[in-house]
Design a protein around this motif. Structure first.
Motif, short mmCIF file in Angstrom:
data_model
loop_
_atom_site.label_atom_id
_atom_site.label_comp_id
_atom_site.label_asym_id
_atom_site.label_seq_id
_atom_site.Cartn_x
_atom_site.Cartn_y
_atom_site.Cartn_z
N LEU A 76 3.76 -23.30 17.39
CA LEU A 76 3.56 -21.94 16.95
C LEU A 76 4.99 -21.47 16.77
O LEU A 76 5.41 -20.71 15.73
CB LEU A 76 3.03 -21.16 18.21
N ALA A 77 5.95 -21.91 17.76
CA ALA A 77 7.23 -21.35 17.85
C ALA A 77 8.22 -21.86 16.47
O ALA A 77 8.82 -21.25 16.00
CB ALA A 77 7.97 -21.96 19.07
N VAL A 78 7.93 -23.17 15.96
CA VAL A 78 8.52 -23.60 14.78
C VAL A 78 8.02 -22.73 13.73
O VAL A 78 8.81 -22.48 12.68
CB VAL A 78 8.41 -25.25 14.73
N ASP A 79 6.85 -22.75 13.60
CA ASP A 79 6.09 -21.75 12.47
C ASP A 79 6.88 -20.61 12.51
O ASP A 79 7.47 -19.90 11.53
CB ASP A 79 4.76 -21.83 12.64
N GLY A 80 6.84 -19.79 13.59
CA GLY A 80 7.37 -18.49 13.57
C GLY A 80 8.90 -18.60 13.34
O GLY A 80 9.32 -17.34 12.82
N GLY A 81 9.65 -19.15 13.89
CA GLY A 81 11.08 -19.40 13.84
C GLY A 81 11.45 -19.38 12.06
O GLY A 81 12.38 -18.79 11.80
N LEU A 82 10.84 -20.28 11.82
CA LEU A 82 11.12 -20.74 10.03
C LEU A 82 10.75 -19.25 9.29
O LEU A 82 11.38 -18.83 8.40
CB LEU A 82 10.39 -21.78 9.68
N ARG A 83 9.66 -18.74 9.78
CA ARG A 83 9.45 -17.42 8.82
C ARG A 83 10.47 -16.35 9.04
O ARG A 83 10.67 -15.99 8.31
CB ARG A 83 8.02 -16.82 9.63
N ILE A 84 10.86 -16.37 10.37
CA ILE A 84 12.09 -15.17 10.73
C ILE A 84 13.43 -15.76 9.64
O ILE A 84 13.99 -14.94 9.07
CB ILE A 84 12.57 -15.21 12.20
N ALA A 85 13.64 -17.11 9.91
CA ALA A 85 14.87 -17.66 9.20
C ALA A 85 14.76 -17.34 7.78
O ALA A 85 15.83 -17.02 7.16
CB ALA A 85 15.21 -18.99 9.76
N LEU A 86 13.55 -17.76 7.12
CA LEU A 86 13.46 -17.56 5.66
C LEU A 86 13.49 -16.30 5.40
O LEU A 86 13.89 -15.90 4.23
CB LEU A 86 12.24 -18.69 5.31
N ALA A 87 12.84 -15.37 5.92
CA ALA A 87 12.85 -13.78 5.44
C ALA A 87 14.29 -13.32 5.38
O ALA A 87 14.53 -12.75 4.42
CB ALA A 87 11.82 -13.20 6.62
N PHE A 88 15.05 -13.63 6.35
CA PHE A 88 16.73 -13.33 6.30
C PHE A 88 17.20 -13.99 5.29
O PHE A 88 17.98 -13.27 4.57
CB PHE A 88 17.14 -13.47 7.63
N ALA A 89 16.84 -15.04 4.90
CA ALA A 89 17.64 -15.93 4.15
C ALA A 89 17.31 -15.18 2.61
O ALA A 89 18.01 -15.35 1.90
CB ALA A 89 17.12 -17.42 3.99
N CYS A 90 16.07 -14.87 2.63
CA CYS A 90 15.78 -14.33 1.25
C CYS A 90 16.61 -13.03 1.21
O CYS A 90 17.09 -12.55 -0.14
CB CYS A 90 14.26 -14.11 1.15
N ALA A 91 16.63 -12.19 2.14
CA ALA A 91 17.12 -10.87 2.03
C ALA A 91 18.48 -11.10 1.72
O ALA A 91 19.31 -10.59 1.03
CB ALA A 91 16.97 -10.21 3.46
N LEU A 92 19.11 -11.98 2.47
CA LEU A 92 20.81 -12.25 2.31
C LEU A 92 21.18 -12.93 1.01
O LEU A 92 22.15 -12.42 0.51
CB LEU A 92 21.29 -13.24 3.42
N ALA A 93 20.21 -13.36 0.49
CA ALA A 93 20.43 -13.84 -0.94
C ALA A 93 20.28 -12.97 -2.08
O ALA A 93 20.25 -13.20 -3.16
CB ALA A 93 19.63 -15.21 -1.29
#
Length: 433
Positions: A158-175
């Protein structure tokens, strides 16, 4: 003893281990949608909102029952000293069959689905199918992990799934990405990576054992799948009803998803109780401890009522302001009364989920289905009454959930009392923690 210690003692074993992972995954839903809401146009955000709702409703409805049945069966086999590998193999074949049917249907009706739900974007239909695949595999492995009591690995997934969603969302925004497709693909990448991370403990949990009859695995799965699908209809109907009845109100659709996600904070916390509760109830019943079953069920209901109050009051008081700040919702779409109905609906929905797990353990799958059919009928009746759509969908969620929980309580009350008075408790049974 402080209140937190009392709360943890009231919960089944393993709850605290899953809580951390559930918290990360729950936070990920908020952050993912919040970042998307600030990065996308209202039209694109409506598409992401509908896709997210479908993944969290249809996907959960189809594949979460497999986790639940696996947890129940594997936990009972563990009490008898039997391994889980045969159960995992048969459940894997069943999951693959369901997934093939779902993806085939999406491919066959891709055009109409895209036109009706995603403003003609067929790429989002493909993402929906891939997200279903990741979800199916994750639920399959979680059933074995929960049934064997490997809650550290369960929580890690659960933590890996959630952590990646957070990281990827910010990555999309920063890009600087302003694409509904980019933010939707997060729901595909994160679960597959989480699955790979927890493959080793899953293999370790699947010890060899005696064969399992196919009937034992599937006899309750049909009613349970139908029940879970209806449960997801109840909890997610507000967004989908508005999309189908008033599709031009894209700002309200995006606002409703934001409001429901906010009002359902207790539901994300409840996820940390759900897996360990089913495992705990299955274990005490398999060991013959029916008094322990009744105590565990009663404490779980009290915890749910507490969660509903703790999460619901802030949502009602500051919810309209928060969805504007956090999710970029258009001001004035929803008010405090709307959040009150959402908060009541969430509390009653959690009660229904707890009582439904008790029905499963007592092999009352059909009674559970009847209760969800009743609640869904109430929800649909209220939704179709003329009037303001936001008020209708809020009331429908609250009253439909309440009707379901009340019906379940009626079916369980007599059954639990009979078991407590007639079933002997063997020596050496597992004690409740």
């Amino acid at each position: 003893m402080n209140p937190i210690s009392k709360l943890l003692k009231a919960l089944p074993p393993g709850t605290a281990m899953v809580a951390g992972g559930t918290a990360v995954l729950g936070a990920a839903s908020y952050i993912h949608l919040a970042v998307a809401g600030h990065s996308l146009s209202k039209a694109d955000m409506a598409g992401v909102s509908v896709l997210w709702t479908l993944v969290m409703s249809v996907g959960i409805g189809l594949f979460f029952p497999i986790e639940q049945e696996l947890t129940r069966i594997v936990a009972a086999r563990a009490v008898r000293g039997e391994g889980a590998a045969p159960v995992l193999r048969k459940a894997g074949l069943l999951t693959a069959g369901i997934l093939a049917v779902v993806i085939g249907a999406l491919a066959l009706f891709a055009g109409p689905i895209a036109d009706r739900l995603f403003q003609g974007d067929r790429q989002l239909v493909a993402v929906l199918g891939a997200a279903f695949a990741g979800m199916a595999l994750c639920y399959l492995t979680r059933g074995v992990l929960a049934g064997t009591g490997r809650f550290t690995a369960y929580g890690s997934q659960l933590a890996v799934d959630g952590g990646l969603r957070i990281a990827l969302a910010f990555a999309c925004a920063l890009a600087g990405l302003h694409s509904a497709l980019a933010f939707s693909l997060i729901l595909v990448v994160a679960p597959f990576v989480a699955l790979l991370v927890t493959l080793a403990p899953t293999r370790g949990a699947a010890r060899p054992g005696g064969p399992i009859a196919t009937r034992e695995l599937v006899r309750g799965l049909g009613p349970l799948t139908a029940s879970t699908l209806l449960a997801q209809v109840v909890v997610n109907a507000a967004v989908m009803s508005t999309q189908l009845l008033e599709p031009t109100r894209t700002e309200l659709i995006a606002g409703l998803l934001s409001a429901l996600v906010l009002a359902r904070v207790p539901l994300f916390v409840f996820g940390s109780l759900q897996a360990s509760l089913l495992s705990g109830l299955s274990t005490v019943v398999a060991a013959g401890d029916h008094q322990g079953f009744a105590r565990m069920l009663r404490k779980a209901c009290l915890v749910v009522l507490g969660l509903g109050a703790v999460g619901g009051v802030p949502a009602v008081l500051i919810g309209p302001w928060l969805i504007e700040v956090l999710f970029g919702a258009t001001p004035g779409q929803l008010g405090h009364l709307d959040f009150l109905w959402f908060a009541i609906g969430t509390t009653c929905y959690m009660l229904a989920m707890v009582l439904g797990q008790a029905q499963m353990v007592l092999h009352k799958h059909r009674a559970q289905l009847v209760c969800w059919v009743f609640g869904t009928a109430v929800l649909l009746g209220i939704t179709l009454v003329p009037g303001d759509i936001a008020l209708r969908v809020g009331l429908a969620y609250a009253i439909g959930s309440l009707a379901t929980a009340a019906a379940m309580l009626l079916t369980l009350r007599g059954a639990v009392e009979r078991r407590r008075t007639t079933a002997p408790v063997p020596n050496g049974h597992l004690t409740e923690v």
